[in-house]
Enzyme design. Sequence first.
Site, PDB file in Angstrom:
ATOM      1  N   ASP A 265     -27.120 -49.792  -1.377  1.00 47.26           N
ATOM      2  CA  ASP A 265     -28.541 -49.705  -1.023  1.00 47.26           C
ATOM      3  C   ASP A 265     -29.031 -50.916  -0.227  1.00 47.26           C
ATOM      4  OD1 ASP A 265     -28.342 -47.503  -2.790  1.00 47.26           O
ATOM      5  OD2 ASP A 265     -28.969 -48.738  -4.476  1.00 47.26           O
TER       6      ASP A 265
ATOM      7  N   GLU B   5     -34.755 -39.717  -0.838  1.00 50.17           N
ATOM      8  CA  GLU B   5     -35.051 -41.012  -1.467  1.00 50.17           C
ATOM      9  C   GLU B   5     -34.764 -42.146  -0.501  1.00 50.17           C
ATOM     10  OE1 GLU B   5     -32.484 -40.863  -4.875  1.00 50.17           O
ATOM     11  OE2 GLU B   5     -30.679 -41.263  -3.716  1.00 50.17           O
TER      12      GLU B   5
END
Length: 586
Positions: A38, A199
């Site tokens: 991420d 997301e």
Amino acid sequence: MRLSPISLLVTALAVATKPCQAQNSTYYNPVLPGWHSDPSCTQVNGTFFCATSTFIAFPGIPIYASKDLVNWKFISHAWNRETQLPGISWNTWGQQDGMYAPTLRYHDNEFYLICEYLGQSDGTIGVVFKTADPFDDASWSDPVIFRPEKIDPDLFWDDDGKVYAATQGIILQELNLETGELSQPPISLWNGTGGVWPEGPHIYKKDGWYWLLIAEGGTATDHAITIARARNITGPYEAYENNPILTNRGTAEYFQTVGHGDLFQDPAGNWWGMCLATRSGPAFQVFPMGREASLFPVTWNEGEWPVLEPVRGNMSGWALPPASRDIPGDGAFVSDPDAYDFSAEKGPAAIPKHFLHWRVPRDGTFAATADGLRIVPSRNNLTGTPESNTDGVMAGRLGLAFVGRRQTDTLFTFSVDVSAFAPTTPGQEAGISVFLTQLNHIDLAIVKLHDPAKEEAGATKLSFRMRAIGTVAAPEPVLVEVPKAWLDAPIRLEIRAETPMEYTLAAMPASDPGARIVIGKASAALVSGGAGNFVGSLVGAYATCNGLGSGLDCPEGGVAHFTRWRYNGDAQYISATERVPSKRSA
Ligand SMILES: *[C@@H]1O[C@H](CO)[C@@H](O)[C@H](O)[C@H]1NC(C)=O
Ligand SMILES: *[C@@H]1O[C@H](CO)[C@@H](O)[C@H](O)[C@H]1NC(C)=O
Ligand SMILES: *[C@@H]1O[C@H](CO)[C@@H](O)[C@H](O)[C@H]1NC(C)=O
Ligand SMILES: *[C@@H]1O[C@H](CO)[C@@H](O)[C@H](O)[C@H]1NC(C)=O
Ligand SMILES: *[C@@H]1O[C@H](CO)[C@@H](O)[C@H](O)[C@H]1NC(C)=O
Ligand SMILES: *[C@@H]1O[C@H](CO)[C@@H](O)[C@H](O)[C@H]1NC(C)=O
């Protein structure tokens, strides 16, 4: 490469007329090797900064800095003190709960790190840490807390001064950075193109558009990056017809799970992106390093949709900024080896800052002393009873007595010297591990055990023991008695990846590496996926008494000291069949 006088002339002319079209560069991915999922990045005054997820590992959310996009130096952890979030680490059960999916931004001379913490009984906690000096752990603020409905908060300042946090969904709320208050109700911006879990949103404003970059398709092999745009931040958003703009879904590429990225510009004005990817190949079975961070060039012409170069091991794109390791701070470059001697004469004064624990450790568990890196054993071993939600001690909730660093190379050698370890009670052990989660680890320890061969009651002996637990069937434990001649002197324990598929665990007298004996081998599939599909392997040292003792304390005598700590990368695989040498320190 060598250029002929004519091509030099042509290049010089091209540079003179089109400054942005300097000779393109090549580089290898991942640029942040090892567990770095991420990634979120930004560039300030010619230095690039990235943050990545750490889940329940502590310290959490590493910040890396680079001037050339290839050499990345660890500079601080945004979450580095238990007091920034009192008690919450010790109240987290899940192996993959904790702190994840950060967004790193710079605004008005300050860095902001927004993130969420999962796994608390009263729901997800949103956190915003701030600092004017990301090179200093202590300068990261205590967080402003907010209560997001969904995960993966973005942070975006609009030109009118409003601050927005978009989250999974994708939904948008205004966020008050002083109070943590979120505007209600959230506004639904976009549901993505139909993949599961839209997301990881990031909003950029460029050429009169709001661009909404998201991840979708789940974080495994269907993972992808898609994009939509609107004239108004609240929408309506128009999806790009050529989505996904980045994915290795449905390909035979070695780099799989490509997605969850962030875009930023270099000082020359060229765009780049960083995203997560797993070096696993399409079969997606052996990937002990988990999700790593890869760099890709982006072509983003005025008013047009951005073009993201597919993520591969061998990349070519915009001219990289000149190579540089001129970054402040006392952290380590991510690709550098570890060479630490914990001793009175040579030792580092403190435990290196890129070392990690599994949850916040109990006070006093680790210390860099004149006798070595000291580890006070925990009653729970590296497995403990992770599913137990009644016994926090044996569950390992107060932290395992484990300290490690990321496996950052496909092939590597890690070793430590166990210098002082004088166990008194059968069950006390000190060792090293490839550790993914409490349910995925491969350990080699020196352990005191009863000696059934001896007549006298209570006779004991010291053995090497290899034990493993993981995603696939574990090998049988291996016990090898420590040779008598090796006793009373430092013993070196070693984990080596000679192939991407398997670890070899070996022991030797520290003074005579030639006497090395292989204790056992274990498949890297044990520490791939399973209970740790979001995280990546660490290699490190630990001490435990395997449940003996009471309360938090082991019986006396099992404290371990580790003197010589070495991690050397040997090679990086950039495809299933090609490898390049690991980077070394300059
Ligand atoms: C970037 O440069 C500006 C202008 O010189 C300065 O005010 C600011 O502190 C710098 N920020 C960082 C993080 O270097
Ligand atoms: C996204 O899906 C939800 C649930 O179906 C719906 O309420 C919402 O309006 C959708 N958002 C957009 C922007 O289409
Ligand atoms: C953007 O949307 C908001 C709320 O939907 C509205 O109040 C505002 O007028 C819109 N702005 C523009 C420039 O269309
Ligand atoms: C990477 O690609 C470049 C060309 O872009 C080539 O020269 C180089 O040999 C490649 N490296 C490897 C290890 O294949
Ligand atoms: C240089 O890299 C950029 C970014 O990937 C690409 O758009 C461009 O076509 C490349 N130029 C050359 C000459 O290969
Ligand atoms: C660790 O401890 C647990 C519970 O005390 C025990 O069941 C398990 O066998 C031990 N083994 C390993 C490899 O951690």
